[in-house]
Write a protein that holds these residues in place. Structure first.
Motif, PDB file in Angstrom:
ATOM      1  N   THR A   1       4.744   8.260  -4.092  1.00 37.68           N
ATOM      2  CA  THR A   1       4.344   7.112  -3.275  1.00 37.68           C
ATOM      3  C   THR A   1       3.311   6.270  -4.017  1.00 37.68           C
ATOM      4  OG1 THR A   1       4.792   8.344  -1.256  1.00 37.68           O
ATOM      5  CG2 THR A   1       3.346   6.442  -1.067  1.00 37.68           C
ATOM      6  N   ALA A   2       2.323   6.912  -4.591  1.00 40.81           N
ATOM      7  CA  ALA A   2       1.288   6.186  -5.336  1.00 40.81           C
ATOM      8  C   ALA A   2       1.868   5.506  -6.567  1.00 40.81           C
ATOM      9  CB  ALA A   2       0.167   7.145  -5.732  1.00 40.81           C
ATOM     10  N   TYR A   3       2.847   6.136  -7.190  1.00 40.59           N
ATOM     11  CA  TYR A   3       3.481   5.585  -8.386  1.00 40.59           C
ATOM     12  C   TYR A   3       4.363   4.384  -8.041  1.00 40.59           C
ATOM     13  CZ  TYR A   3       6.464   5.524 -12.569  1.00 40.59           C
ATOM     14  OH  TYR A   3       7.159   5.150 -13.685  1.00 40.59           O
TER      15      TYR A   3
ATOM     16  N   THR B   1       0.845  -1.187   0.000  1.00 38.08           N
ATOM     17  CA  THR B   1       0.000   0.000   0.000  1.00 38.08           C
ATOM     18  C   THR B   1       0.884   1.242   0.000  1.00 38.08           C
ATOM     19  OG1 THR B   1      -0.041   0.180   2.408  1.00 38.08           O
ATOM     20  CG2 THR B   1      -1.719  -1.241   1.389  1.00 38.08           C
ATOM     21  N   PRO B   2       0.318   2.395  -0.320  1.00 38.41           N
ATOM     22  CA  PRO B   2       1.094   3.622  -0.207  1.00 38.41           C
ATOM     23  C   PRO B   2       1.657   3.832   1.202  1.00 38.41           C
ATOM     24  CG  PRO B   2      -0.830   4.015  -1.546  1.00 38.41           C
ATOM     25  CD  PRO B   2      -0.963   2.620  -0.987  1.00 38.41           C
ATOM     26  N   ASP B   3       0.924   3.386   2.232  1.00 40.63           N
ATOM     27  CA  ASP B   3       1.432   3.505   3.605  1.00 40.63           C
ATOM     28  C   ASP B   3       2.689   2.651   3.802  1.00 40.63           C
ATOM     29  OD1 ASP B   3      -0.539   5.289   4.368  1.00 40.63           O
ATOM     30  OD2 ASP B   3      -1.871   3.724   5.164  1.00 40.63           O
ATOM     31  N   ASP B   4       2.716   1.467   3.175  1.00 45.26           N
ATOM     32  CA  ASP B   4       3.908   0.621   3.247  1.00 45.26           C
ATOM     33  C   ASP B   4       5.097   1.321   2.594  1.00 45.26           C
ATOM     34  OD1 ASP B   4       2.478  -1.497   4.448  1.00 45.26           O
ATOM     35  OD2 ASP B   4       1.905  -2.290   2.473  1.00 45.26           O
TER      36      ASP B   4
ATOM     37  N   LEU C   1       6.871  -1.545  -6.658  1.00 44.37           N
ATOM     38  CA  LEU C   1       7.542  -2.334  -5.620  1.00 44.37           C
ATOM     39  C   LEU C   1       6.816  -3.651  -5.392  1.00 44.37           C
ATOM     40  CD1 LEU C   1       8.461   0.498  -3.105  1.00 44.37           C
ATOM     41  CD2 LEU C   1      10.008  -0.751  -4.600  1.00 44.37           C
ATOM     42  N   ASP C   2       5.505  -3.635  -5.508  1.00 39.59           N
ATOM     43  CA  ASP C   2       4.723  -4.855  -5.367  1.00 39.59           C
ATOM     44  C   ASP C   2       5.084  -5.843  -6.479  1.00 39.59           C
ATOM     45  OD1 ASP C   2       2.714  -6.158  -3.750  1.00 39.59           O
ATOM     46  OD2 ASP C   2       1.433  -6.050  -5.539  1.00 39.59           O
ATOM     47  N   ALA C   3       5.263  -5.348  -7.704  1.00 47.18           N
ATOM     48  CA  ALA C   3       5.649  -6.207  -8.818  1.00 47.18           C
ATOM     49  C   ALA C   3       7.045  -6.798  -8.593  1.00 47.18           C
ATOM     50  CB  ALA C   3       5.603  -5.415 -10.122  1.00 47.18           C
ATOM     51  N   ILE C   4       7.944  -6.007  -8.015  1.00 45.37           N
ATOM     52  CA  ILE C   4       9.289  -6.502  -7.710  1.00 45.37           C
ATOM     53  C   ILE C   4       9.217  -7.635  -6.684  1.00 45.37           C
ATOM     54  CG2 ILE C   4      11.499  -5.904  -6.628  1.00 45.37           C
ATOM     55  CD1 ILE C   4      11.158  -3.110  -7.931  1.00 45.37           C
ATOM     56  N   LEU C   5       8.406  -7.454  -5.656  1.00 43.92           N
ATOM     57  CA  LEU C   5       8.257  -8.509  -4.643  1.00 43.92           C
ATOM     58  C   LEU C   5       7.664  -9.773  -5.250  1.00 43.92           C
ATOM     59  CD1 LEU C   5       7.025  -6.482  -1.542  1.00 43.92           C
ATOM     60  CD2 LEU C   5       9.282  -7.467  -1.939  1.00 43.92           C
ATOM     61  N   ASP C   6       6.715  -9.628  -6.174  1.00 42.85           N
ATOM     62  CA  ASP C   6       6.155 -10.793  -6.852  1.00 42.85           C
ATOM     63  C   ASP C   6       7.216 -11.512  -7.687  1.00 42.85           C
ATOM     64  OD1 ASP C   6       3.610 -10.565  -5.804  1.00 42.85           O
ATOM     65  OD2 ASP C   6       2.845  -9.377  -7.490  1.00 42.85           O
ATOM     66  N   ALA C   7       8.087 -10.751  -8.358  1.00 46.43           N
ATOM     67  CA  ALA C   7       9.144 -11.352  -9.163  1.00 46.43           C
ATOM     68  C   ALA C   7      10.135 -12.115  -8.286  1.00 46.43           C
ATOM     69  CB  ALA C   7       9.862 -10.284  -9.979  1.00 46.43           C
ATOM     70  N   VAL C   8      10.487 -11.544  -7.150  1.00 48.63           N
ATOM     71  CA  VAL C   8      11.396 -12.224  -6.216  1.00 48.63           C
ATOM     72  C   VAL C   8      10.744 -13.495  -5.683  1.00 48.63           C
ATOM     73  CG1 VAL C   8      12.545 -12.041  -3.976  1.00 48.63           C
ATOM     74  CG2 VAL C   8      12.656 -10.142  -5.600  1.00 48.63           C
ATOM     75  N   ALA C   9       9.462 -13.426  -5.394  1.00 52.97           N
ATOM     76  CA  ALA C   9       8.752 -14.606  -4.902  1.00 52.97           C
ATOM     77  C   ALA C   9       8.720 -15.699  -5.969  1.00 52.97           C
ATOM     78  CB  ALA C   9       7.336 -14.225  -4.482  1.00 52.97           C
ATOM     79  N   ALA C  10       8.555 -15.308  -7.234  1.00 51.62           N
ATOM     80  CA  ALA C  10       8.538 -16.299  -8.317  1.00 51.62           C
ATOM     81  C   ALA C  10       9.889 -16.985  -8.437  1.00 51.62           C
ATOM     82  CB  ALA C  10       8.154 -15.629  -9.638  1.00 51.62           C
ATOM     83  N   VAL C  11      10.972 -16.241  -8.323  1.00 51.56           N
ATOM     84  CA  VAL C  11      12.310 -16.833  -8.383  1.00 51.56           C
ATOM     85  C   VAL C  11      12.528 -17.745  -7.181  1.00 51.56           C
ATOM     86  CG1 VAL C  11      14.780 -16.324  -8.273  1.00 51.56           C
ATOM     87  CG2 VAL C  11      13.293 -14.978  -9.765  1.00 51.56           C
ATOM     88  N   SER C  12      12.070 -17.312  -6.027  1.00 51.63           N
ATOM     89  CA  SER C  12      12.229 -18.133  -4.823  1.00 51.63           C
ATOM     90  C   SER C  12      11.454 -19.437  -4.937  1.00 51.63           C
ATOM     91  CB  SER C  12      11.754 -17.356  -3.594  1.00 51.63           C
ATOM     92  OG  SER C  12      12.557 -16.220  -3.399  1.00 51.63           O
ATOM     93  N   ALA C  13      10.315 -19.409  -5.611  1.00 53.82           N
ATOM     94  CA  ALA C  13       9.512 -20.619  -5.764  1.00 53.82           C
ATOM     95  C   ALA C  13      10.216 -21.631  -6.667  1.00 53.82           C
ATOM     96  CB  ALA C  13       8.144 -20.262  -6.340  1.00 53.82           C
ATOM     97  N   VAL C  14      11.015 -21.179  -7.618  1.00 49.87           N
ATOM     98  CA  VAL C  14      11.715 -22.068  -8.535  1.00 49.87           C
ATOM     99  C   VAL C  14      12.923 -22.706  -7.867  1.00 49.87           C
ATOM    100  CG1 VAL C  14      13.034 -22.151 -10.685  1.00 49.87           C
ATOM    101  CG2 VAL C  14      10.929 -20.819 -10.567  1.00 49.87           C
ATOM    102  N   ALA C  15      13.610 -21.947  -7.038  1.00 50.94           N
ATOM    103  CA  ALA C  15      14.810 -22.455  -6.373  1.00 50.94           C
ATOM    104  C   ALA C  15      14.456 -23.657  -5.506  1.00 50.94           C
ATOM    105  CB  ALA C  15      15.443 -21.360  -5.535  1.00 50.94           C
ATOM    106  N   THR C  16      15.298 -24.687  -5.606  1.00 51.36           N
ATOM    107  CA  THR C  16      15.060 -25.880  -4.800  1.00 51.36           C
ATOM    108  C   THR C  16      16.263 -26.132  -3.906  1.00 51.36           C
ATOM    109  OG1 THR C  16      15.986 -27.313  -6.488  1.00 51.36           O
ATOM    110  CG2 THR C  16      13.623 -26.905  -6.613  1.00 51.36           C
ATOM    111  N   ASP C  17      16.051 -26.954  -2.895  1.00 49.71           N
ATOM    112  CA  ASP C  17      17.113 -27.232  -1.929  1.00 49.71           C
ATOM    113  C   ASP C  17      18.268 -28.029  -2.537  1.00 49.71           C
ATOM    114  OD1 ASP C  17      15.759 -25.878   0.031  1.00 49.71           O
ATOM    115  OD2 ASP C  17      14.755 -27.679   0.801  1.00 49.71           O
ATOM    116  N   ASP C  18      18.022 -28.799  -3.614  1.00 50.48           N
ATOM    117  CA  ASP C  18      19.080 -29.626  -4.178  1.00 50.48           C
ATOM    118  C   ASP C  18      19.918 -28.889  -5.225  1.00 50.48           C
ATOM    119  OD1 ASP C  18      16.947 -29.533  -5.923  1.00 50.48           O
ATOM    120  OD2 ASP C  18      17.334 -31.521  -6.752  1.00 50.48           O
ATOM    121  N   VAL C  19      19.625 -27.602  -5.471  1.00 51.19           N
ATOM    122  CA  VAL C  19      20.401 -26.811  -6.417  1.00 51.19           C
ATOM    123  C   VAL C  19      21.251 -25.831  -5.616  1.00 51.19           C
ATOM    124  CG1 VAL C  19      20.321 -25.183  -8.333  1.00 51.19           C
ATOM    125  CG2 VAL C  19      18.609 -27.007  -8.173  1.00 51.19           C
ATOM    126  N   PRO C  20      22.591 -25.964  -5.699  1.00 52.12           N
ATOM    127  CA  PRO C  20      23.431 -25.057  -4.908  1.00 52.12           C
ATOM    128  C   PRO C  20      23.395 -23.636  -5.489  1.00 52.12           C
ATOM    129  CG  PRO C  20      24.786 -26.444  -6.298  1.00 52.12           C
ATOM    130  CD  PRO C  20      23.375 -26.929  -6.449  1.00 52.12           C
TER     131      PRO C  20
END
Length: 107
Positions: free
Chosen positions: A32-34, A12-15, A39-58
């Motif tokens: 702030t509104a812009y 949110t803008p407050d965040d 920033l929300d899209a950036i967090l979604d992109a990081v979450a998508a990369v984190s979802a792909v990473a697995t424990d067996d890949v160094p």
């Protein structure tokens, strides 16, 4: 691919104002509104990369292994300082003399 972000629905803008305060950045209301959806899209992109990473890949910084391509240091004959200074347009006190580029007085 579903997002793995669980607790934050959207920034949110407050965040953004809080984050800007922590970073000591002054933002206008328009900025702030812009930034909130970006920033929300950036967090979604990081979450998508984190979802792909697995424990067996160094974790790696390169896709291929790197090796040192530098040669071994070897001591060999080189030009003497007198010979080098003899080829210089100007020299003074066993040093190359170059035009002054600063307005400061020499120390």
């Amino acid at each position: 691919m579903p997002s793995t972000r669980r607790f934050i629905v959207a920034l949110t803008p407050d965040d953004v104002v809080r984050l800007a305060g922590l970073a000591r950045i002054d933002l206008t209301d328009d900025e702030t509104a812009y930034l909130a959806p970006q920033l929300d899209a950036i967090l979604d992109a990081v979450a998508a990369v984190s979802a792909v990473a697995t424990d067996d890949v160094p974790p790696t910084s390169h896709a291929l292994p790197l090796s040192n391509v530098f040669r071994e240091d070897a001591i060999k004959e080189s030009m003497s300082s007198d010979d080098a200074l003899a080829m210089a347009p100007r020299s003074e006190d066993q040093r190359f003399r170059v035009p002054r580029i600063l307005d400061e007085e020499a120390q």
